[in-house]
Design an enzyme around this catalytic site. Structure first.
Site, PDB file in Angstrom:
ATOM      1  N   GLY A  20       0.700  -1.311  -0.125  1.00 34.23           N
ATOM      2  CA  GLY A  20       0.053  -0.071   0.084  1.00 34.23           C
ATOM      3  C   GLY A  20       0.648   1.356   0.201  1.00 34.23           C
ATOM      4  O   GLY A  20       0.244   2.309   0.070  1.00 34.23           O
ATOM      5  N   ILE A  27       0.188   6.224   4.687  1.00 35.59           N
ATOM      6  CA  ILE A  27       0.361   5.327   5.998  1.00 35.59           C
ATOM      7  C   ILE A  27       1.186   4.112   5.762  1.00 35.59           C
ATOM      8  O   ILE A  27       1.989   4.009   6.817  1.00 35.59           O
ATOM      9  CB  ILE A  27      -1.172   5.023   6.489  1.00 35.59           C
ATOM     10  N   ALA A 102     -12.862   2.782  -3.742  1.00 35.35           N
ATOM     11  CA  ALA A 102     -14.098   2.726  -4.296  1.00 35.35           C
ATOM     12  C   ALA A 102     -14.218   3.864  -5.540  1.00 35.35           C
ATOM     13  O   ALA A 102     -13.478   4.610  -5.440  1.00 35.35           O
ATOM     14  CB  ALA A 102     -14.955   3.307  -3.136  1.00 35.35           C
ATOM     15  N   TYR A 162     -18.263   9.959   3.758  1.00 33.46           N
ATOM     16  CA  TYR A 162     -17.268   8.802   4.043  1.00 33.46           C
ATOM     17  C   TYR A 162     -18.083   7.658   2.981  1.00 33.46           C
ATOM     18  O   TYR A 162     -17.466   6.685   2.724  1.00 33.46           O
ATOM     19  CB  TYR A 162     -16.978   8.320   5.309  1.00 33.46           C
ATOM     20  N   LYS A 169     -15.403  -0.487   5.578  1.00 28.89           N
ATOM     21  CA  LYS A 169     -14.367  -0.663   6.892  1.00 28.89           C
ATOM     22  C   LYS A 169     -15.074  -1.450   7.904  1.00 28.89           C
ATOM     23  O   LYS A 169     -14.760  -2.132   8.552  1.00 28.89           O
ATOM     24  CB  LYS A 169     -14.133   0.543   7.086  1.00 28.89           C
TER      25      LYS A 169
END
Length: 261
Positions: A20, A27, A102, A162, A169
């Site tokens: 990622g 992150i 998404a 969101y 999630k």
């Protein structure tokens, strides 16, 4: 915050896969830097040829001996990465899964109106890919290990804009609990890390994100935003044997924002 001066290589001998990293604001990059600072050896993936020019210098900085493409939507690529890890290392001690996606029109619309194809793509990339990686990592974690994925507060509270990612999630966090129960007898721990809002490339797709950052800074008890290094150091600790009886958790690293109404 930056990575603290390390006096002991607490994760020396550990080998992990980080998925990622998109750039030096990711992150996953904060996690990778922390793991490396604590002595772990890392395998790193990049999404595609376009992303490679941003990720390769970071992989070199990490001295990563394994650097491979991984688009989880491309059949066979996940399997190829784990096969390479098995061939070169013969084991895996930890995995960091830090990807979510998404389609733009799906993310922008109401959950009530989400089309099937957009829903399936969101769930495939954001949730199922972690489950699949856990399946592939399990035989490599012969002496136990730790699986990490990244989540967000929008999984349990309605966060404006969101939308469908909150649904994904929530499913991801549920998968963490079930996999922790299933893999625990083998010494494999599973965690979802929930940072506060961060100015990452992925977050840039969320409308009015700057307002969300300002709100988080104003309301969090710590009165500051979390950094990728804050997330990285905390995640690295959880891979240490000192955290061996912690599993199945959603761990907030957000300055306390999640406790405030």
């Amino acid at each position: 915050m930056s990575i603290p001066a390390v006096k002991a290589k607490l994760l020396e001998g550990k080998k992990g896969l980080v998925v990622g990293i998109a750039n030096d604001q990711s992150i996953a990059w904060g996690c990778a830097r922390a793991f490396r600072a604590f002595g772990a050896e890392l395998a790193v993936t990049y999404l595609n040829d376009k992303a490679r020019r941003f990720v390769e210098p970071l992989a070199q900085e990490l001295e990563a001996p394994i650097f491979l493409p991984l688009d989880v939507a491309v059949p066979g690529q996940m399997e190829a990465v784990f096969e390479a890890v098995g061939e070169q290392w013969g084991k895996l001690d930890f995995l960091v899964h830090s990807i979510a996606f998404a389609p733009r029109d799906t993310l922008a619309g109401r959950v009530t109106d989400v089309p099937l194809d957009g829903f399936l793509k969101t769930m495939e990339i954001s949730c199922w890919s972690f489950m699949r990686m856990a399946h592939l990592a399990e035989p490599l974690m012969k002496d136990g290990g730790t699986l990490f994925t990244m989540t967000y507060y929008g999984s349990e509270r309605v966060v404006e804009n969101y939308n469908i990612m909150g649904v994904a999630k929530a499913a991801l966090e549920s998968a963490v609990r079930y996999m922790a129960a299933e893999l625990g007898p083998k010494g494999i721990r599973v965690h979802a890390i929930s940072p506060g809002p961060l100015a990452t490339r992925a977050a840039s797709g969320i409308p009015e994100f700057d307002e969300l950052l300002a709100k988080a800074k104003a309301k969090a008890p710590a009165r500051e935003l979390v950094s990728i290094d804050d997330v990285g150091v905390a995640t690295a600790f959880l891979a240490h044997d000192a955290a061996r009886l912690m599993t199945g958790q959603v761990l907030y690293i957000d300055g306390g924002y999640n406790i405030i109404d």
